[in-house]
Design a protein around this motif. Structure first.
Motif, short mmCIF file in Angstrom:
data_model
loop_
_atom_site.label_atom_id
_atom_site.label_comp_id
_atom_site.label_asym_id
_atom_site.label_seq_id
_atom_site.Cartn_x
_atom_site.Cartn_y
_atom_site.Cartn_z
N ASP A 1 0.86 -1.19 0.00
CA ASP A 1 0.00 0.00 0.00
C ASP A 1 0.90 1.25 0.00
OD1 ASP A 1 -1.42 2.28 1.63
OD2 ASP A 1 -3.04 1.00 0.93
N PRO A 2 0.87 2.05 -1.06
CA PRO A 2 1.83 3.16 -1.17
C PRO A 2 1.76 4.16 -0.01
CG PRO A 2 0.80 2.75 -3.29
CD PRO A 2 0.06 1.90 -2.28
N ALA A 3 0.55 4.60 0.35
CA ALA A 3 0.43 5.60 1.41
C ALA A 3 0.88 5.02 2.76
CB ALA A 3 -1.00 6.10 1.50
N TYR A 4 0.45 3.82 3.07
CA TYR A 4 0.84 3.19 4.32
C TYR A 4 2.34 2.92 4.35
CZ TYR A 4 0.68 -0.02 8.31
OH TYR A 4 0.89 -0.62 9.52
N SER A 5 2.88 2.47 3.23
CA SER A 5 4.32 2.21 3.15
C SER A 5 5.13 3.47 3.42
CB SER A 5 4.68 1.64 1.77
OG SER A 5 4.02 0.41 1.54
N GLN A 6 4.66 4.58 2.88
CA GLN A 6 5.36 5.85 3.10
C GLN A 6 5.37 6.21 4.59
OE1 GLN A 6 3.71 9.10 0.85
NE2 GLN A 6 5.39 10.48 1.33
N THR A 7 4.24 5.98 5.26
CA THR A 7 4.15 6.27 6.69
C THR A 7 5.08 5.36 7.49
OG1 THR A 7 1.83 6.96 6.48
CG2 THR A 7 2.58 6.33 8.68
N ILE A 8 5.10 4.09 7.17
CA ILE A 8 5.96 3.14 7.88
C ILE A 8 7.43 3.45 7.63
CG2 ILE A 8 6.66 0.72 8.04
CD1 ILE A 8 4.02 1.38 9.45
N HIS A 9 7.78 3.77 6.41
CA HIS A 9 9.18 4.12 6.11
C HIS A 9 9.61 5.35 6.89
CE1 HIS A 9 10.38 1.14 3.24
NE2 HIS A 9 9.34 1.36 2.45
N ALA A 10 8.71 6.31 7.04
CA ALA A 10 9.04 7.51 7.82
C ALA A 10 9.31 7.14 9.27
CB ALA A 10 7.90 8.52 7.72
N GLU A 11 8.53 6.21 9.82
CA GLU A 11 8.75 5.75 11.19
C GLU A 11 10.08 5.00 11.30
OE1 GLU A 11 6.74 5.77 14.34
OE2 GLU A 11 6.44 7.61 13.19
N ILE A 12 10.34 4.12 10.35
CA ILE A 12 11.57 3.32 10.37
C ILE A 12 12.80 4.24 10.33
CG2 ILE A 12 12.97 1.70 9.01
CD1 ILE A 12 10.34 0.32 8.21
#
Length: 350
Positions: free
Chosen positions: A210-221
């Motif tokens: 999921d592009p939007a969710y992936s972007q959020t998770i990558h920001a957290e990581i």
């Protein structure tokens, strides 16, 4: 096992190139069927030309049945290639179709799809009761067949190649990046523990679905130095990465059956699983790992694993034995062939 000399079985999967539960299950079943001299054709809905490929197969090859994975995607196949409805049909409910689509806004489409199929496969008996609550008539067609776990062996990687040290305790999260996997729960709980356990590490392995969710998770990581992320790893290499782990996590909001977690468990790694249908009844709480349903319980379970390495290893050995006994690929294949045989007799397909 009795060999069946049949016309082609078409397996329709929404994903095949990306490492996901559907792709691994389809590949494993296809391989097993081929070992029994049963011809198989895989159609992946990821490919832009799948409609043409499916139509050509139906037009030019003798086909005995069509087996789709995920009812939501199979409904799309029926709409775009309606001639599929002329064949004996099987569908495996793989997760979101049963947890979200069936009780949600797509309910009528899913019920229609299930009505058009002659056999429905779920991974656990609990799902039969769930379907019965929605449609007693459809529930009569359901078979429960657990997934078989067949992880190719591979040597462990050098931890240093992904920034993990020999003394680190590694929690694994084999999961694609999408909201239903609830990866934020793992990040929050383990971040709380990291302030007290500086050798704690989290390794997330999975494609950014999921592009939007992936972007959020990558920001957290990116702001958490103890978290490591690996993109889509080929299945034949997966054991190399899982073997460096000490505990496997599944924090999903919904599951058909947590294949990534079971693969890690097959290697002797204990589990912490969210207490949801699809995960529940896989293992015994306290013997193979722990079930959790909120952040505090995840923190306590993870802390226990960190503080008790001997107990953790005992749980891991119990997990290895559990997978051997209950998630056999040989049993999975045998039950699929038995289901197909029942369908062939009903339709007089030889």
């Amino acid at each position: 096992m009795t060999c069946l000399h049949l016309r082609t079985i078409i397996l329709i999967t929404p994903f095949y190139q990306t490492r996901r539960g559907n792709s691994i299950t389809t590949a494993r079943l296809a391989h097993g069927l081929k070992t029994q001299n049963i011809p198989v054709k895989i159609i992946s809905l990821e490919t832009p030309y799948w409609e043409t490929e499916l139509k050509n197969t139906l037009a030019h090859q003798p086909v005995s049945l069509i087996h789709g994975f995920n009812a939501h995607y199979l409904a799309q196949v029926f709409e775009k290639v309606p001639e599929t409805l002329q064949y004996p049909l099987v569908v495996t409910l793989t997760g979101t179709d049963i947890h979200y689509d069936l009780p949600g806004k797509n309910r009528s489409k899913i019920l229609s799809t299930l009505s058009n199929t002659e056999r429905i496969i779920v991974f656990h008996n609990d799902f039969i009761d769930f379907i019965r609550a929605h449609s007693p008539r459809i529930a009569a067609k359901v078979w429960a067949i657990p997934q078989g776990i067949n992880l190719p062996d591979a040597s462990p990687i050098e931890r240093s190649t992904i920034g993990i040290d020999a003394d680190d305790t590694v929690f694994l999260l084999p999961s694609g990046l999408r909201p239903v996997k609830n990866i934020n729960l793992a990040l929050k709980a383990l971040n709380f523990l990291y302030s007290h356990y500086k050798r704690l590490r989290l390794l997330i392995i999975g494609a950014p679905i999921d592009p939007a969710y992936s972007q959020t998770i990558h920001a957290e990581i990116n702001r958490l130095p103890w978290v490591h992320y690996l993109d889509n790893i080929p299945h034949e290499q997966m054991a190399s990465y899982l073997k460096i782990g000490h505990v496997v996590l599944n924090t999903s909001l919904a599951e058909g059956q947590p294949q990534g977690a079971l693969e890690a468990m097959s290697l002797g790694i204990p589990a912490i699983l969210s207490a949801i249908p699809g995960n529940l009844n896989i293992m015994e709480n306290g013997k193979h790992g722990f079930y959790i349903d909120d952040e505090n319980k995840l923190i306590k379970a993870a802390q226990y694993m960190l503080d008790n390495p001997d107990k953790r290893r005992q749980m891991g050995q119990a997990c290895r034995q559990l997978v051997l006994e209950r998630f056999s690929p040989e049993y999975e294949l045998r039950e699929h062939i038995r289901l197909y045989q029942s369908l062939f007799k009903q339709n007089q397909v030889i």
